[in-house]
Design a protein around this motif. Structure first.
Motif: not given
Length: 627
Positions: A330-346, A353-358, A530-534
């Motif tokens: 999809y990105l190779m075809q000129g698409g637009s991607v918004i990634a909520l890409a945090g390395a931790w999931r709460v 409340i606990q944080a674990r590696p995603d 950098g935050s998947s919880e944003l």
């Protein structure tokens, strides 16, 4: 209207007067009170679904209820949008007062005017655009319908017959009874999520009343409610037809993990079954759905849904080769991607409340495109508050209270921390909760990158991702800085021609599938946060507690990024996050006391001078002149 809403009406009148001046004869503005005109009240209720909202009003001597209209109807042709008080106002409350203000009326009005004008297409034109084989199917069980649903079913049939007749054969009308066909009932449950409705507490009697529109690969469900009139149902059906008609709305695809579900007990009625876990980002979907067509997807077939303008990915969990291939191509075809890409999931559990590696698969894919989440959790001394349980000993027992305390895992971004970028227009502050640092490769041939947000210079990275405060070790704040201290990048935008993660590899779809694109054939856009919880449901729930208005910029950021990704930036200059989002810079207690004494002095000193001058004039004798 309600006394707190009344002061807002002159502001709205002034804004509407400006629209009248700008639009001239092309704009007609009316300000009317349905409470004074029963015919008008019936008209707006039938045509636009506008109903009065009851408000409680009380003073020292009495209590009463005000049935208030506070609605704005914007109409163009047969297309209209209704904004009510929940769309137009922000409410901020304290212990002794409540403050009510308009959100950003200029933006709300302009967005609505543009939406109805751009989407104006008569229903006949929409019916003509439907793909061949489109259908409107009514699933009803006439024998078991409660009395309150019988008129609703009849009105729904009337609407369907009218639209089918006007479609010139493009829309086929059908009706089926799932109560006589167990296989059909199971199909509706598994494929469309439509459950039979119950008429009693113990689910002894069930009935069906739904409508489903199918147009190509798009499906829209219509869920009638008891007491709905023909006008309400017509709006619902025509709205569904507009959504399934190709090319009517910009489309946003949302890819997130489907959580594992609890096992259902067949011996229990539906209301006693254990609650099912829902997909995240439900509030985000609702907010984006006000402007765009939002579709959830799992990408399991290796393709992003056709017609998608922006793909949002977050909390994807483990991804297989087909899902990564769908994002990549999809990105190779000129698409637009918004990634909520945090390395931790709460996650919230019984132990807190606990944080674990995603799962790292999304981060590994992003690394191919030069921007990816780093390790650790960013801590910032300039942060937003967080509701934290605090225990205090009172005599021989312990009291637990909830307090809003400074919370370094919630970096507060403002001022120099926010870059000059169209996607940040109108955003004064952001909170990046539980965020990972975002790393940018030193070399990124063909791709331009821009840092969107950074934390303060006193920030540090905790490799252990400790999110609960330790007041035994750090009595003041619960967290302690760990050198080195330096700003951390937490959001990056990239544009250009990206390399493929599948370059030189066969397609994971099939052995005879076409060779994957090895590089973008058109410039694409990628935003890595950098935050998947944003904008997660957990985060927005916390934002609604304790007046944490600073978090409101988070949803606005995603909306702005969607606009920027589709090159639709006309409204960004006037978009704002709300009347209460213009938060002040955090201050220390000593600074607060200083400004408090300055305020006192600014009032008392001139007052003292005035009093002293008045007394001196009175004390001055006035000599009498002899005649």
């Amino acid at each position: 209207t309600h006394p707190l809403l009344a002061p807002l009406i002159p502001q709205i009148r002034d804004q509407l007067a400006e629209v009248q001046l700008a639009g001239g004869d092309r704009v007609r503005i009316e300000i009317r009170d349905p409470n004074e005109d029963p015919d008008l009240e019936a008209e707006v209720g039938e045509a636009y679904g506008v109903r009065p909202v009851p408000f409680g009003v009380s003073d020292r001597h009495s209590q009463s209820v005000v049935n208030s209209y506070f609605h704005l109807v914007v109409k163009y042709g047969d297309q209209f949008e209704v904004l009510d008080f929940s769309d137009l106002i922000d409410v901020s409350s304290s212990d002794d007062a409540m403050d009510v203000r308009l959100k950003n009326f200029e933006y709300d009005l302009t967005r609505t005017i543009r939406k109805v004008s751009q989407e104006f297409t008569s229903i006949d034109a929409l019916l003509a655009k439907l793909p061949a084989g489109s259908s409107l199917t009514l699933y009803a069980s006439p024998a078991t319908l409660p009395e309150g649903f019988v008129p609703t079913a009849s009105a729904l049939r009337t609407v369907g017959e009218d639209l089918a007749a006007r479609s010139a054969g493009q829309l086929a009308l059908g009706e089926r009874d799932p109560s006589n066909d167990p296989a059909l009932g199971q199909e509706l449950v598994t494929e469309l999520g439509l459950q039979p409705m119950v008429t009693d507490l113990f689910a002894q009697e069930v009935f069906w009343l739904y409508a489903v529109i199918r147009a190509g690969d798009r499906v829209e469900r219509i869920l009638p409610q008891p007491g709905e009139e023909e006008g309400d149902l017509r709006r619902a059906v025509e709205g569904a037809i507009r959504r399934v008609t190709p090319g009517q709305l910009r489309r946003v695809a949302l890819y997130t993990e489907i959580p594992p579900q609890e096992q259902q007990n067949p011996q229990l009625p539906p209301q006693f079954q254990p609650p099912q876990r829902r997909e995240d980002y439900t509030v985000l979907r609702e907010v984006l759905g006000e402007t765009w067509e939002v579709e959830r997807t799992q990408l399991e077939d290796g393709y992003v849904p056709s017609g998608t303008d922006v793909l949002i990915v977050g909390k994807t969990g483990p991804t297989d080769a087909k899902q990564r291939f769908a994002i990549d191509q999809y990105l190779m075809q000129g698409g637009s991607v918004i990634a909520l890409a945090g390395a931790w999931r709460v996650e919230v559990g019984q132990s807190g409340i606990q944080a674990r590696p995603d799962d790292p698969s999304l981060g590994e894919l992003l690394e191919t495109w030069y921007v990816s989440p780093g390790e650790g959790l960013v801590m910032d001394p300039s942060n937003a508050p967080f509701p934290i349980p605090v225990q205090e000993r009172r005599g021989g027992f312990t009291v637990q209270r909830i307090e809003l305390l400074p919370y370094p895992p919630f970096p507060d971004l403002r001022g120099a921390g926010l870059a000059e970028h169209p996607a940040l227009a109108g955003i004064d502050a952001l909170t990046m909760p539980w965020t990972s640092p975002v790393e940018v490769a030193e070399t990124h041939d063909g791709v331009e990158t821009q840092v969107l947000a950074t934390t303060s210079p006193g920030s540090w990275i905790d490799p252990n991702a400790r999110i609960e405060p330790d007041f035994t070790k750090y009595p003041q704040a619960g967290f302690g800085p760990t050198p080195p201290l330096a700003p951390a990048v937490v959001a990056v935008a990239a544009t250009g021609l990206f390399p493929s993660n599948f370059a030189g590899a066969p397609s994971p779809l099939a052995e005879d599938a076409p060779k994957p694109l090895e590089r973008s054939v058109a410039p694409g856009k990628l935003v890595v946060l950098g935050s998947s919880e944003l904008v997660s449901d957990l985060m927005l729930q916390l934002a609604s507690q304790g007046g944490n208005e600073v978090h409101r910029g988070n949803l606005q950021l995603i909306s702005n990024l969607v606009d920027w990704s589709t090159a639709d930036t006309e409204l960004l200059a006037i978009r704002s996050t709300g009347a209460f989002s213009r938060t002040l810079e955090p201050m220390e207690d000593a600074d607060r006391q200083l400004w408090e004494w300055v305020a006192y002095a600014a009032v008392l000193i001139p007052l003292g001078i005035l009093i002293a001058g008045t007394r001196s004039r009175r004390a001055t004798p006035i000599p009498l002149v002899e005649a």
